[in-house]
Design an enzyme around this catalytic site. Structure first.
Site, PDB file in Angstrom:
ATOM      1  N   CYS A 170      -3.830 -13.073   3.210  1.00 18.77           N
ATOM      2  CA  CYS A 170      -5.286 -12.730   3.509  1.00 18.77           C
ATOM      3  C   CYS A 170      -6.311 -12.944   2.326  1.00 18.77           C
ATOM      4  O   CYS A 170      -6.967 -13.043   2.540  1.00 18.77           O
ATOM      5  CB  CYS A 170      -5.221 -11.523   4.496  1.00 18.77           C
ATOM      6  SG  CYS A 170      -4.929 -10.248   3.475  1.00 18.77           S
ATOM      7  N   VAL A 197      -8.705  -9.690  16.485  1.00 23.80           N
ATOM      8  CA  VAL A 197      -8.167  -9.625  17.185  1.00 23.80           C
ATOM      9  C   VAL A 197      -8.719  -7.572  16.525  1.00 23.80           C
ATOM     10  O   VAL A 197      -8.837  -6.873  16.960  1.00 23.80           O
ATOM     11  CB  VAL A 197      -6.763  -9.121  16.346  1.00 23.80           C
ATOM     12  CG1 VAL A 197      -5.955  -7.928  16.906  1.00 23.80           C
ATOM     13  CG2 VAL A 197      -5.945 -10.700  17.311  1.00 23.80           C
ATOM     14  N   GLY A 198      -9.134  -8.033  15.125  1.00 21.25           N
ATOM     15  CA  GLY A 198      -9.833  -6.618  14.410  1.00 21.25           C
ATOM     16  C   GLY A 198     -11.005  -6.264  14.716  1.00 21.25           C
ATOM     17  O   GLY A 198     -11.076  -4.718  15.226  1.00 21.25           O
ATOM     18  N   ASN A 240       3.133 -11.341   8.584  1.00 13.96           N
ATOM     19  CA  ASN A 240       2.824 -12.576   7.129  1.00 13.96           C
ATOM     20  C   ASN A 240       3.454 -11.596   5.919  1.00 13.96           C
ATOM     21  O   ASN A 240       3.365 -12.534   5.304  1.00 13.96           O
ATOM     22  CB  ASN A 240       1.124 -12.717   7.153  1.00 13.96           C
ATOM     23  CG  ASN A 240       0.192 -11.993   7.295  1.00 13.96           C
ATOM     24  OD1 ASN A 240       0.748 -11.188   7.707  1.00 13.96           O
ATOM     25  ND2 ASN A 240      -0.153 -11.979   5.696  1.00 13.96           N
ATOM     26  N   GLU A 249      -8.283  -4.135   7.757  1.00 15.85           N
ATOM     27  CA  GLU A 249      -8.244  -4.694   7.243  1.00 15.85           C
ATOM     28  C   GLU A 249      -7.582  -6.642   7.874  1.00 15.85           C
ATOM     29  O   GLU A 249      -6.648  -6.476   8.043  1.00 15.85           O
ATOM     30  CB  GLU A 249      -6.741  -4.364   5.890  1.00 15.85           C
ATOM     31  CG  GLU A 249      -6.681  -5.529   4.666  1.00 15.85           C
ATOM     32  CD  GLU A 249      -6.440  -6.193   3.977  1.00 15.85           C
ATOM     33  OE1 GLU A 249      -6.835  -7.564   4.567  1.00 15.85           O
ATOM     34  OE2 GLU A 249      -4.931  -6.646   4.389  1.00 15.85           O
TER      35      GLU A 249
END
Length: 486
Positions: free
Chosen positions: A287, A235-236, A151, A253
Site C-alpha cells: 500500500c 473492499v474497505g 501482501n 487502512e
C-alpha cells in the site's frame, strides 16, 4: 507435500461444521500448497462464542503476564523466521529479503504490543464537583473482528490483532483467502507457542466465494465491538459501511497512490536506489509503494535514464531463490491487470523505458514509464504491481499539486539534500505519512501509521493503537455526600 489446516476456535483445531475445504496455491507455478477449512457464518459464530467466553479472564489477566506472552511471541517468531520465509515464498510469492523483513518487523510489532500492556490507561480530570475524583479510564472493548491481507502477511497479520490482544481484548481473525496460513494460522501457532490462552485468538479461514458472508456475519455479531481491516479501498468501503450500519467503530487502512518527489538538489545515485526500493519491493504490492515519481526537469533526463537501467537489472524469478528481487504477483489475474494498465498508457502516448510486455503467468517485469498524463488510468489508479511512472515537473509547487491530486493519502517521500526545504514540502502533502530524504515504504511499530482521505481512518502504533482498541469511560468518586435540591 500438501499442507492441511483446520480452523482455530477456542484453542482447538477443528474442521468447518460442514467439512468444507478450499485450496491455497503457489503464485509462482500454480501448484497446490495447502488445503484449509472453508468456514461459513456458523463457524464465525462458534469463533465469537469462544472469544466472548475467553474475554473476561483475559481482560483481568495481569499486564505483566500479558507482556511476557508478547515478548516471548516476538522471540518465537524471530526463531521461526526460516519457516516463515518458506511459507511466504510458497503461499504469496514473497522473495527471501521481503519475507525476512516481514518476520523481523512482525516480531517487533509483537514486542511493541508487549509495551502497550503497561501504557497508562487513563487520566485524572479537572472537576467543579467539590472533592470528587474525576477519571477518564480506557478499558478493552471486548471482541475485535480482524481482517488481515495477503501482501505483507506477517506484518499486517500481526498488526491486525497484536495491540487489540495486548490491551485485554479477544480477537476473531479472518485471514485473506490468498494467505490463510501466513497471515492467520501460522501467526496463531506462534502465539499459542508463546502461551496465549485458548479462545483469546481465533482464526476462521474461508473459501473465496464465502468471503462476503463470513465478513458480514463477523461484523454483524453484537458481541464484536470493533472492526480492524487492512486491504483495498474498494473492499474497505464495504467493510466500513457494514460496520457503520451496526454502529461499530472501524480501523481502516486501505489503498494508496503514493508520490515520491525527486527535487533538483537530490543526490541522484541515492534517489535512484530509493525509488527502486520504494517502487519494486514485493513487486510493488504494498500500500506504500511509490508508483508516482515526480522529478524536477533539471535532473529528469539523467535520473530517468539511471532509474530505467537499474529497474532492468533487477533479478526476476523463483521467490525461493535467495537472489530473486522481483517475484510473482499474487496470481495471473493480478499480472494481467497490471499489464493492461501499462498497455493502455502506452497506447495513449506513454513511453516504456524498462520492462513492459506481456506477463508470464503471475510474473510481470519491473517497468518504468514516462510521458504519463492525467487522462490515463495508470495516472490515477493504484497500480499494485512492479510499475512506476515518472512525471516531470517544473517546480516544487507543481510537484505538490500533482502529489495531492488523488483521492488517496497514505504516504509520500521527498528526496532532497535540504532538510528545511523537504520539511516545508512535507507539511503541504496531504498524506498520513511523509518521509524526507527517504522513500515511501517505511514502517515502525511505535509510530502512528495510517492515512487520510480514501486511504481510511484510524491509526496503528504506540498510544494511537491503544486508543483504537479501547473505550474511554468517565468515572467519578465523590469525596463527600452531595447536596440535592429535592
Amino acid at each position: 507435500m500438501v499442507i492441511k489446516r483446520e480452523l482455530l476456535i477456542g484453542g482447538e483445531e477443528v474442521p468447518a461444521l460442514d467439512g468444507a475445504t478450499t485450496g491455497d496455491h503457489t503464485p509462482y507455478n500454480g501448484e497446490l500448497y495447502a488445503t484449509v477449512a472453508a468456514g461459513k457464518p456458523a463457524d464465525v459464530r462458534r469463533a465469537v462464542d469462544a472469544a466472548d467466553k475467553a474475554f473476561t479472564e483475559w481482560a483481568e489477566t495481569a499486564p505483566s503476564a500479558r507482556r511476557r506472552i508478547f515478548l516471548k511471541a516476538g522471540d518465537v517468531l524471530e526463531a521461526r523466521a526460516d519457516e516463515a520465509v518458506e511459507i511466504m515464498a510458497r503461499e504469496v510469492g514473497g522473495v527471501h529479503g521481503w519475507a525476512l523483513f516481514n518476520a523481523g518487523l512482525a516480531s517487533n510489532i509483537l514486542r511493541e504490543a508487549a509495551a502497550a500492556t503497561t501504557q497508562p490507561l487513563g487520566e485524572v480530570l479537572a472537576t467543579d464537583t467539590g472533592e470528587a475524583l474525576s477519571l477518564a479510564v480506557r478499558e478493552p472493548v471486548g471482541v475485535v473482528g480482524a481482517f488481515a491481507p495477503w501482501n505483507a502477511p506477517l506484518i499486517l497479520g500481526v498488526r491486525s490483532f497484536a495491540v487489540a490482544l495486548a490491551v485485554g481484548n479477544t480477537v476473531v481473525l479472518k485471514p485473506s483467502e490468498d494467505a490463510p496460513i501466513a497471515c492467520g494460522l501460522f501467526l496463531a501457532d506462534v502465539l499459542r507457542e508463546a502461551g496465549l490462552p485458548a479462545g483469546v485468538l481465533n482464526v476462521v479461514t474461508n473459501a473465496r466465494e464465502d468471503a462476503a458472508a463470513v465478513a458480514e456475519s463477523l461484523i454483524a455479531d453484537e458481541r464484536v465491538r470493533v472492526i480492524n481491516f487492512t486491504g483495498s479501498t474498494e473492499v474497505g468501503r464495504i467493510i466500513g459501511t457494514t460496520a457503520a450500519r451496526h454502529l461499530k467503530p472501524a480501523v481502516l487502512e486501505l489503498g494508496g497512490k503514493n508520490a515520491l518527489l525527486v527535487l533538483d538538489d537530490a543526490d541522484l545515485g541515492y534517489a535512484v536506489d530509493a525509488v527502486t526500493f520504494g517502487a519494486f519491493t514485493n513487486a510493488g504490492q504494498i500500500c506504500m509503494s511509490a508508483d508516482r515519481v515526480l522529478v524536477h526537469r533539471a535532473v529528469a533526463e539523467e535520473f530517468t535514464t539511471r532509474l530505467a537501467a537499474k529497474a532492468a537489472s533487477l533479478p526476476h524469478g523463483d521467490p525461493a531463490d535467495t537472489g530473486t528481487v522481483i517475484g510473482p504477483l499474487i496470481d495471473d489475474r493480478a499480472a494481467q491487470r497490471v499489464a493492461a494498465l501499462v498497455a493502455e498508457a502506452v497506447d495513449a502516448g506513454a513511453r516504456v523505458l524498462a520492462g513492459g510486455g506481456e506477463p508470464d503467468g503471475a510474473r510481470h517485469a519491473a517497468t518504468v514509464l514516462d510521458r504519463v498524463t492525467p487522462d490515463m488510468r495508470i495516472f490515477a489508479e493504484e497500480i499494485f504491481g512492479p510499475v512506476c511512472t515518472v512525471i516531470v515537473v517544473d517546480s516544487d509547487d507543481e510537484a505538490v499539486a500533482i502529489a495531492n491530486d488523488t483521492p488517496y493519502g497514505l504516504t509520500a517521500g521527498v528526496l532532497t539534500e535540504d532538510a528545511r526545504r523537504g520539511l516545508a514540502l512535507a507539511r503541504r502533502l496531504h498524506t498520513g505519512i511523509v518521509h524526507v530524504n527517504n522513500q515511501t515504504v517505511d514502517d515502525e511499530p511505535q509510530a502512528p501509521f495510517g492515512g487520510v482521505k480514501s486511504t481510511g481512518y484510524g491509526r496503528f502504533g504506540g498510544r494511537w493503537g491503544v486508543e483504537a482498541f479501547t473505550d474511554t469511560r468517565w468515572i467519578t468518586v465523590a469525596g463527600k455526600h452531595a447536596g440535592f435540591p429535592f
